[in-house]
Design a protein around this motif. Structure first.
Motif, PDB file in Angstrom:
ATOM      1  N   ARG A 176       0.824  -1.220   0.000  1.00 27.76           N
ATOM      2  CA  ARG A 176       0.000   0.000   0.000  1.00 27.76           C
ATOM      3  C   ARG A 176       0.857   1.269   0.000  1.00 27.76           C
ATOM      4  N   VAL A 177       1.976   1.233   0.717  1.00 27.84           N
ATOM      5  CA  VAL A 177       2.899   2.379   0.718  1.00 27.84           C
ATOM      6  C   VAL A 177       3.406   2.624  -0.705  1.00 27.84           C
ATOM      7  N   LEU A 178       3.812   1.558  -1.354  1.00 26.07           N
ATOM      8  CA  LEU A 178       4.325   1.692  -2.719  1.00 26.07           C
ATOM      9  C   LEU A 178       3.241   2.186  -3.668  1.00 26.07           C
ATOM     10  N   GLU A 179       2.015   1.707  -3.490  1.00 26.75           N
ATOM     11  CA  GLU A 179       0.903   2.196  -4.312  1.00 26.75           C
ATOM     12  C   GLU A 179       0.692   3.696  -4.105  1.00 26.75           C
ATOM     13  N   ARG A 180       0.717   4.142  -2.859  1.00 25.70           N
ATOM     14  CA  ARG A 180       0.508   5.565  -2.575  1.00 25.70           C
ATOM     15  C   ARG A 180       1.603   6.425  -3.169  1.00 25.70           C
ATOM     16  N   GLN A 181       2.770   5.835  -3.382  1.00 19.09           N
ATOM     17  CA  GLN A 181       3.880   6.561  -3.998  1.00 19.09           C
ATOM     18  C   GLN A 181       3.826   6.461  -5.518  1.00 19.09           C
ATOM     19  N   GLY A 182       2.807   5.801  -6.060  1.00 27.11           N
ATOM     20  CA  GLY A 182       2.677   5.646  -7.508  1.00 27.11           C
ATOM     21  C   GLY A 182       3.583   4.556  -8.074  1.00 27.11           C
ATOM     22  N   ARG A 183       4.064   3.669  -7.223  1.00 30.56           N
ATOM     23  CA  ARG A 183       4.982   2.604  -7.635  1.00 30.56           C
ATOM     24  C   ARG A 183       4.211   1.279  -7.680  1.00 30.56           C
ATOM     25  N   HIS A 184       3.199   1.263  -8.556  1.00 35.17           N
ATOM     26  CA  HIS A 184       2.257   0.149  -8.601  1.00 35.17           C
ATOM     27  C   HIS A 184       2.907  -1.180  -8.959  1.00 35.17           C
ATOM     28  N   ALA A 185       3.814  -1.181  -9.920  1.00 35.23           N
ATOM     29  CA  ALA A 185       4.465  -2.434 -10.325  1.00 35.23           C
ATOM     30  C   ALA A 185       5.286  -3.020  -9.178  1.00 35.23           C
ATOM     31  N   GLU A 186       5.926  -2.174  -8.396  1.00 33.33           N
ATOM     32  CA  GLU A 186       6.699  -2.649  -7.246  1.00 33.33           C
ATOM     33  C   GLU A 186       5.786  -3.175  -6.139  1.00 33.33           C
ATOM     34  N   ALA A 187       4.582  -2.653  -6.067  1.00 33.19           N
ATOM     35  CA  ALA A 187       3.647  -3.047  -5.007  1.00 33.19           C
ATOM     36  C   ALA A 187       3.069  -4.445  -5.219  1.00 33.19           C
ATOM     37  N   VAL A 188       2.908  -4.845  -6.466  1.00 31.64           N
ATOM     38  CA  VAL A 188       2.204  -6.091  -6.791  1.00 31.64           C
ATOM     39  C   VAL A 188       2.751  -7.313  -6.055  1.00 31.64           C
ATOM     40  N   PRO A 189       4.071  -7.579  -6.079  1.00 38.38           N
ATOM     41  CA  PRO A 189       4.533  -8.799  -5.394  1.00 38.38           C
ATOM     42  C   PRO A 189       4.252  -8.802  -3.891  1.00 38.38           C
ATOM     43  N   TYR A 190       4.332  -7.640  -3.258  1.00 39.60           N
ATOM     44  CA  TYR A 190       4.074  -7.563  -1.818  1.00 39.60           C
ATOM     45  C   TYR A 190       2.598  -7.799  -1.514  1.00 39.60           C
ATOM     46  N   LEU A 191       1.733  -7.250  -2.348  1.00 40.13           N
ATOM     47  CA  LEU A 191       0.298  -7.451  -2.150  1.00 40.13           C
ATOM     48  C   LEU A 191      -0.091  -8.906  -2.406  1.00 40.13           C
ATOM     49  N   ARG A 192       0.537  -9.525  -3.407  1.00 38.83           N
ATOM     50  CA  ARG A 192       0.256 -10.938  -3.688  1.00 38.83           C
ATOM     51  C   ARG A 192       0.725 -11.828  -2.541  1.00 38.83           C
ATOM     52  N   LEU A 193       1.920 -11.548  -2.035  1.00 40.71           N
ATOM     53  CA  LEU A 193       2.423 -12.330  -0.901  1.00 40.71           C
ATOM     54  C   LEU A 193       1.517 -12.175   0.318  1.00 40.71           C
ATOM     55  N   ALA A 194       1.096 -10.959   0.574  1.00 42.45           N
ATOM     56  CA  ALA A 194       0.200 -10.722   1.720  1.00 42.45           C
ATOM     57  C   ALA A 194      -1.084 -11.530   1.559  1.00 42.45           C
ATOM     58  N   ALA A 195      -1.630 -11.533   0.358  1.00 39.12           N
ATOM     59  CA  ALA A 195      -2.856 -12.289   0.103  1.00 39.12           C
ATOM     60  C   ALA A 195      -2.613 -13.791   0.278  1.00 39.12           C
ATOM     61  N   ALA A 196      -1.479 -14.269  -0.209  1.00 42.37           N
ATOM     62  CA  ALA A 196      -1.156 -15.697  -0.084  1.00 42.37           C
ATOM     63  C   ALA A 196      -0.962 -16.073   1.385  1.00 42.37           C
ATOM     64  N   PHE A 197      -0.263 -15.233   2.150  1.00 39.95           N
ATOM     65  CA  PHE A 197      -0.082 -15.510   3.580  1.00 39.95           C
ATOM     66  C   PHE A 197      -1.414 -15.555   4.303  1.00 39.95           C
ATOM     67  N   ASP A 198      -2.363 -14.766   3.816  1.00 40.94           N
ATOM     68  CA  ASP A 198      -3.683 -14.700   4.435  1.00 40.94           C
ATOM     69  C   ASP A 198      -4.601 -15.810   3.929  1.00 40.94           C
ATOM     70  N   GLY A 199      -4.113 -16.604   2.956  1.00 36.50           N
ATOM     71  CA  GLY A 199      -4.901 -17.707   2.401  1.00 36.50           C
ATOM     72  C   GLY A 199      -5.859 -17.285   1.312  1.00 36.50           C
ATOM     73  N   ASP A 200      -5.645 -16.093   0.766  1.00 38.47           N
ATOM     74  CA  ASP A 200      -6.518 -15.569  -0.288  1.00 38.47           C
ATOM     75  C   ASP A 200      -5.824 -15.763  -1.622  1.00 38.47           C
ATOM     76  N   PHE A 201      -6.134 -16.859  -2.303  1.00 36.17           N
ATOM     77  CA  PHE A 201      -5.495 -17.167  -3.574  1.00 36.17           C
ATOM     78  C   PHE A 201      -6.426 -16.797  -4.731  1.00 36.17           C
ATOM     79  N   PRO A 202      -5.872 -16.140  -5.764  1.00 41.52           N
ATOM     80  CA  PRO A 202      -6.718 -15.766  -6.904  1.00 41.52           C
ATOM     81  C   PRO A 202      -7.177 -17.015  -7.673  1.00 41.52           C
ATOM     82  N   GLU A 203      -8.376 -16.930  -8.175  1.00 45.26           N
ATOM     83  CA  GLU A 203      -8.902 -18.030  -8.984  1.00 45.26           C
ATOM     84  C   GLU A 203      -8.512 -17.790 -10.425  1.00 45.26           C
ATOM     85  N   ASP A 204      -7.995 -18.830 -11.043  1.00 40.32           N
ATOM     86  CA  ASP A 204      -7.581 -18.716 -12.465  1.00 40.32           C
ATOM     87  C   ASP A 204      -8.708 -19.010 -13.397  1.00 40.32           C
TER      88      ASP A 204
END
Length: 123
Positions: free
Chosen positions: A95-123
């Protein structure tokens, strides 16, 4: 009777307080949305006990909520270095990276957070 904890830069660090007392007071400031005051207390606490992740994570959150995004990023990266599976640190860093406009850098951290929380995207 309630006490207004907002001091707007007043001395929020009291000499002679134990680390536990400062931690409790920092949490009170944070909970009352006095994020900059909480950060003042937490900075000293993190310097005193750098190995503890909890105070550093609350410091990062205080920085985030007071729009001190570079400082938040620095603290969150340190939390992740010390505890790579701290899912909330990954989420807030994303979220910090998103607020700084660094969206591409934010994606892996947000995905990891979701995975740690058990929230896996459906393909």
């Amino acid at each position: 009777m309630t006490t207004d904890l907002r001091h707007s830069g007043a001395a929020v660090v009291s000499p002679g307080e134990s680390a536990g007392e400062r931690w409790a007071r920092a949490q009170l400031f944070f909970d009352s949305k006095a994020y900059a005051d909480a950060a003042l207390i937490l900075t000293g606490l993190v310097d005193e006990v750098p190995e503890q992740v909890g105070p550093r994570l609350l410091l990062a959150r205080s920085y985030y909520h007071s729009a001190q995004l570079r400082r938040a990023e620095e603290q969150l990266r340190e939390v992740i270095a010390r505890d790579p599976v701290e899912h909330y640190a990954h989420l807030v860093l994303g979220r910090v990276l998103e607020r700084q406009g660094r969206h591409a850098e934010a994606v892996p951290y947000l995905r990891l957070a979701a995975a740690f929380d058990g929230d896996f995207p459906e393909d």
